[in-house]
Design an enzyme around this catalytic site. Structure first.
Site, short mmCIF file in Angstrom:
data_model
loop_
_atom_site.label_atom_id
_atom_site.label_comp_id
_atom_site.label_asym_id
_atom_site.label_seq_id
_atom_site.Cartn_x
_atom_site.Cartn_y
_atom_site.Cartn_z
N HIS A 1 42.31 42.61 31.06
CA HIS A 1 40.90 42.50 31.44
C HIS A 1 40.47 41.03 31.47
CE1 HIS A 1 36.63 43.84 31.58
NE2 HIS A 1 36.42 42.72 30.90
N GLU A 2 40.76 40.30 30.40
CA GLU A 2 40.34 38.91 30.34
C GLU A 2 41.09 38.04 31.35
OE1 GLU A 2 37.70 38.32 28.82
OE2 GLU A 2 37.62 40.16 27.63
N GLU B 1 32.52 40.51 36.41
CA GLU B 1 33.04 41.77 35.84
C GLU B 1 33.90 42.50 36.86
OE1 GLU B 1 33.40 44.14 32.38
OE2 GLU B 1 32.60 42.13 32.74
#
Length: 497
Positions: free
Chosen positions: A264-265, A294
């Site tokens: 995700h990061e 996002e």
């Protein structure tokens, strides 16, 4: 040229932002406990210096003068974005900012103590003050920007997004999800009848997990000459484009939690590293808001790392780093089922891809009503409980800690932020739909661990654009259409139906 003065000012602002970002990342990762007091003083001073630099009286004059100069197309865009940032920085009086900052800090401090005690009654008076000031802020920003009050707050996180556009999209999504959640749960039970749910069994040494994560980051395109991976209490992506600071957290009994956090990061980090280098010192070269940011992290986490093709490639790498025993008895289908588990729950941050948007819509509807004055703080627990009951069949009336007290956003005065989460998920799906057509063999590429073409598409259409366009315009330019809930709905049906 007066524009040259703004360009030079941009470099000064960039230097301060660089120091703030790296010092903040260090505070969360490697700073010794004893350094906290002085670090707080330093960050406070630099934050004040940054604001003073942006709102200095001459800056507005420079912007006005530069508008009459002979500028290139890029310089005109850079000037317009600089003016937008300047207006948003100067539309609130300093005395109001001080009052609001003090109220928000006090509210957040109370929240940290009282949430653990499930004490809404004790928290409500402080929260009432936060809401009152948020309404004032919304009104002042609305007058300066020519927007509706709630739109003026959303503008701080996603420039160009308006409730008149977002509301109908969320309404369509909500109507679908209320019926689809039971369908997805039933389909999941049918699959589990023939393939029971599994759990990985540790221990998984942290250093080996770290090596696995680093190898995944490298494969996805992370540039380690301009970034690093550390450990923090909560995963984040910070730093600056030339020095991205990424973190995760590890558990020795489960490697999947840390790995999914890293993936995700990494999506956030790739966006930062892909921003236009020649414009890093100007607002034009910054990321275009929270929804787009996002969307890039969720693109990696959900569009890539929830897909069977990704795990067909990843499983041998897991065995290489953690040992064959780590995945003994596991097949690709087992991992896909594990990462795509659907479950009704009270807590937003633990929610899955199907139920998560309903958590966001609850917050979106309530905070709109709070800012408009249609709802008061005293009404929030019942309104929250009613919406959770209608949308997810759950009750929080006796547990505000698991209801309106569960997030830090409202206690710290962040209204207009929540929509970004689900908008990001929808934008990620919309990008993927276009990429599947542009790169027909994208699944086969992922199965071979080849992510270059995926990155090339996003670099061209998203990353390199920086803040040239508003959020809606950037999406439409990249995908050929406005935000379309039907694309996200089709994605959910295909994966979970």
């Amino acid at each position: 040229m007066t524009y040259a003065k703004l360009d030079a000012l941009g470099h000064q602002i960039e230097a301060i932002e660089h120091a703030l970002s790296i010092l903040s990342a260090d505070e969360a990762t490697t700073m010794p406990v004893g350094g906290g007091e002085k670090r707080a003083e330093t960050l406070s001073y630099l934050s004040g210096l940054l604001h003073e630099t942006i709102v200095a009286p001459q800056v507005g004059d420079w912007i006005g003068a530069a508008e009459g100069e002979d500028l290139s197309a890029d310089e005109k865009l850079a000037l317009a974005e600089f003016a937008r940032v300047h207006t948003n920085a100067t539309c609130l009086p300093s005395d109001f900012v001080r009052r609001q900052t003090a109220a928000n800090i006090r509210s957040e401090q109370l929240w940290r103590d009282l949430r653990a005690k499930n004490d809404w009654a004790g928290f409500a008076p402080a929260f009432e003050g936060v809401v009152a000031l948020a309404r004032e802020e919304a009104q002042m920003r609305a007058e300066a920007l020519g927007l509706e009050p709630y739109d003026a707050l959303m503008e701080q996180y996603d420039p160009g997004n308006r409730a008149a556009d977002v509301g109908p999209v969320f309404e369509t999504l909500k109507t679908f999800l209320v019926d689809f959640v039971p369908t997805a749960l039933d389909a999941q039970e049918e699959r589990r009848a023939t393939r029971p749910a599994k759990r990985f069994e540790g221990p998984f040494p942290i250093e080996k997990q770290r090596e696995l994560g680093l190898s995944m980051m490298a494969a996805l395109g992370f540039d380690f000459t301009h970034g690093r991976l550390d450990v923090s209490h909560h995963p984040f992506c910070g730093g600056v484009p030339s020095d991205v600071r990424m973190t995760t957290r590890y558990r020795t009994d489960d490697f999947l939690t840390a790995l999914m956090g890293i993936l995700h990061e990494t999506g956030h980090a790739l966006y930062e590293q892909g921003l236009p280098k020649g414009w890093h010192h100007m607002p034009l070269g910054k990321a275009r808001g929270m929804a787009i940011h996002e969307s890039q992290s969720l693109f990696v986490e959900r569009q890539i790392a929830h897909a069977p093709e990704f795990w067909a490639w990843a499983m041998p790498h897991i065995a290489q780093h953690l040992g064959d025993a780590a995945i003994a008895g596991w097949q690709v289908e087992d991992v896909v089922a594990a990462v795509n588990t659907v479950e009704r729950g009270l807590i937003r941050v633990d929610a899955d891809e199907v139920t998560y948007p309903l958590h966001i819509i609850v917050r979106y509807e309530i905070e709109q009503a709070l800012i408009s004055g249609q709802m008061e703080v005293a009404d929030v627990p019942e309104a929250w409980d009613a919406k959770m009951g209608d949308y997810l069949g759950l009750s929080t009336i006796d547990t505000p800690a698991d209801g309106p007290m569960q997030d830090v956003h409202w206690p710290m005065g962040a209204f207009g932020y929540f929509p970004s989460y689900t908008l990001g998920a929808m934008i990620a799906a919309q990008q993927w739909a276009v990429i599947e057509k542009a790169i027909p063999d994208v699944g086969a590429l992922m199965a071979r661990g080849e992510f270059g073409l995926l990155n090339d598409w996003r670099r061209e259409h998203i990353w390199s654009q920086g803040s040239r366009f508003s959020t809606p315009e950037l999406l439409e330019r990249a995908t050929g259409e406005k935000l379309n809930p039907d694309i996200f709905i089709a994605h959910l049906k295909a994966r979970y139906g």
